[in-house]
Design a protein around this motif. Structure first.
Motif, mmCIF file in Angstrom:
data_model
loop_
_atom_site.group_PDB
_atom_site.id
_atom_site.type_symbol
_atom_site.label_atom_id
_atom_site.label_comp_id
_atom_site.label_asym_id
_atom_site.label_seq_id
_atom_site.Cartn_x
_atom_site.Cartn_y
_atom_site.Cartn_z
ATOM 1 N N PHE A 149 -1.656 -12.634 -14.396
ATOM 2 C CA PHE A 149 -0.638 -11.966 -13.590
ATOM 3 C C PHE A 149 -1.305 -11.383 -12.348
ATOM 4 N N ILE A 150 -0.731 -11.638 -11.170
ATOM 5 C CA ILE A 150 -1.192 -11.041 -9.921
ATOM 6 C C ILE A 150 -0.066 -10.180 -9.377
ATOM 7 N N VAL A 151 -0.321 -8.898 -9.203
ATOM 8 C CA VAL A 151 0.709 -7.958 -8.756
ATOM 9 C C VAL A 151 0.384 -7.523 -7.339
ATOM 10 N N CYS A 152 1.315 -7.775 -6.417
ATOM 11 C CA CYS A 152 1.080 -7.429 -5.019
ATOM 12 C C CYS A 152 2.364 -6.911 -4.374
ATOM 13 N N ASN A 153 2.217 -6.405 -3.174
ATOM 14 C CA ASN A 153 3.339 -5.749 -2.499
ATOM 15 C C ASN A 153 4.389 -6.747 -2.016
ATOM 16 N N ASN A 154 3.955 -7.795 -1.308
ATOM 17 C CA ASN A 154 4.906 -8.757 -0.753
ATOM 18 C C ASN A 154 4.186 -10.074 -0.470
ATOM 19 N N ILE A 202 2.883 -14.512 -9.962
ATOM 20 C CA ILE A 202 2.837 -13.475 -8.937
ATOM 21 C C ILE A 202 4.040 -12.570 -9.139
ATOM 22 N N VAL A 203 3.772 -11.284 -9.298
ATOM 23 C CA VAL A 203 4.849 -10.305 -9.381
ATOM 24 C C VAL A 203 4.769 -9.475 -8.114
ATOM 25 N N ALA A 204 5.779 -9.616 -7.269
ATOM 26 C CA ALA A 204 5.746 -8.986 -5.952
ATOM 27 C C ALA A 204 6.966 -8.089 -5.761
ATOM 28 N N SER A 262 -1.969 -1.605 -8.340
ATOM 29 C CA SER A 262 -2.907 -1.429 -9.446
ATOM 30 C C SER A 262 -2.449 -0.303 -10.371
ATOM 31 N N ILE A 263 -1.969 0.781 -9.781
ATOM 32 C CA ILE A 263 -1.472 1.902 -10.587
ATOM 33 C C ILE A 263 -0.250 1.475 -11.389
ATOM 34 N N ILE A 264 0.660 0.755 -10.752
ATOM 35 C CA ILE A 264 1.841 0.245 -11.455
ATOM 36 C C ILE A 264 1.408 -0.631 -12.626
ATOM 37 N N SER A 265 0.427 -1.480 -12.396
ATOM 38 C CA SER A 265 -0.063 -2.372 -13.451
ATOM 39 C C SER A 265 -0.675 -1.592 -14.598
ATOM 40 N N ARG A 266 -1.441 -0.555 -14.256
ATOM 41 C CA ARG A 266 -2.093 0.235 -15.312
ATOM 42 C C ARG A 266 -1.068 1.004 -16.136
ATOM 43 N N LEU A 267 -0.066 1.564 -15.491
ATOM 44 C CA LEU A 267 0.982 2.273 -16.220
ATOM 45 C C LEU A 267 1.771 1.320 -17.112
ATOM 46 N N ALA A 268 2.012 0.120 -16.614
ATOM 47 C CA ALA A 268 2.806 -0.852 -17.369
ATOM 48 C C ALA A 268 2.089 -1.361 -18.608
#
Length: 366
Positions: A4-9, A35-37, A94-100
């Motif tokens: 999973f790659i989490v990015c803004n846009n 990609i989760v954007a 990154s923070i969103i990913s860690r909380l999730a």
């Protein structure tokens, strides 16, 4: 691996472009990539490989409140898809990913895409705090260069130097060049990119090279263009400078330009510089406390000048224009140096990092 790659846009920013390049590269090597954007309602500038699954992180909203629901939305995806690892791009994602991932035992890699120190450009206090204290909460943290790893110190054993992958294949032969100096970056970030300094530096020497022209590629609001154009008029170089606006085909611009100049007040790992080198541009770049010196290792590969020093920039540009034999030699050496940042090499470094994380996870929970 399922990644999973989490990015803004998918439509603006160097970090976001790196996210897409990594996703495409991982997919090309047979990994299952998501990609989760953000809401994806912004302009999409970067092409995502058809095998990469793209999902929405936030609902369609311009409000900052949207981010409060992002960890729950991401957690829903994680429970459903069960990825092996998550790569979060910059602090927010990154923070969103860690909380999730609380309680899910999924390793999270935080990527930092800015320079951690600068004499000319000061990070806001929140970013400085996040840089200093949050690495402990991640399975791994990547920084762009050795200088930033050393800046963080020995307290963090999970920090890895991970350069960004090169977007373009380096040229096999230097293409025909024009008498063009190229710079690139968002005009909305003109102060960060040092375009005011560049215009003044060019103004110091432009009259000595009347057949040369400076091009600045990048988008931004009209008032920013107006401000920079006014500086150009005061310097008397409005006929030797071209504000090109947003350019989708940067590769063609790199191929035409003889020189690429990086005028930033601060940089982490400037991909525009490496891209330009890969297409045969002779680089002139700010030294940025030794960080750019990790790319341009010696004067055979390009010229470094003292960051935010207009006179030093003018002298470096003048030497690169004036000495044609030297410039041609630098162009060839710059292409050779760019191979270090090839997509294949950087992807191998990423695979090694992620494989080690999964092995560590396996041994920990067996």
């Amino acid at each position: 691996m399922k990644i999973f790659i989490v990015c803004n846009n998918l439509g603006a920013g160097g970090a976001e472009r790196v996210a897409v390049n990594l996703a495409n590269g991982f997919a090309g090597k047979g990994h299952e990539v998501y990609i989760v954007a953000d809401s994806l309602n912004q302009k999409v500038s970067y092409t995502v490989d058809g095998s990469v699954c793209v999902m929405t992180l936030c609902r369609k909203s311009k409000s900052k409140i949207k981010w409060f629901g992002a960890p729950l939305r991401l957690r829903h995806y994680l429970i459903k898809e069960k990825p092996d690892v998550i790569i979060g791009f910059m602090h927010v994602c990154s923070i969103i990913s860690r909380l999730a991932t609380v309680g899910l035992r999924i390793p999270v890699v935080m990527t930092i895409h800015h320079s951690l120190e600068s004499k000319e450009w000061h990070l806001n206090l929140l970013t400085q705090w996040l840089d200093k204290y949050t690495p402990f909460f991640y399975s791994a943290v990547t920084v762009l260069n050795l200088a930033d790893k050393e800046y963080l110190g020995d307290n963090y054993k999970n920090v890895t130097v991970m350069p960004n992958p090169l977007t373009f294949q380096p040229v096999s032969k230097i293409p025909p060049k024009q008498k063009i100096i190229l710079a690139a970056g968002r005009i909305s970030n003109w102060y960060y990119k040092g375009f005011d300094l560049l215009i003044e530096a060019w103004g110091n020497i432009a009259s000595s090279y009347p057949d040369w022209k400076l091009r600045i590629a990048g988008d931004g609001p009209k008032e920013n263009f107006d401000y920079l154009e006014e500086i150009a008029k005061k310097c008397g170089i409005e006929n030797q400078i071209d504000f090109m606006g947003y350019q989708r085909d940067m590769k063609s611009l790199y191929k035409e330009a003889s020189i690429f100049v990086l005028s930033s007040r601060s940089e982490g790992l400037p991909m525009v510089l490496i891209e330009a080198m890969s297409q045969g541009c002779a680089p002139v770049a700010c030294e940025n406390l030794g960080r750019t010196g990790e790319i341009i290792q010696n004067s055979n590969q390009g010229l470094l000048y003292k960051t935010a020093d207009i006179n030093s920039m003018s002298e470096a540009l003048s030497k690169m224009i004036r000495d044609e034999e030297y410039r041609h030699s630098v162009q060839k050496n710059a292409v050779a140096r760019s191979y270090y940042y090839s997509s294949e090499k950087i992807l191998c470094k990423w695979e090694s990092l992620l494989t080690n994380l999964l092995l560590t996870k396996k041994s920990k929970f067996e």
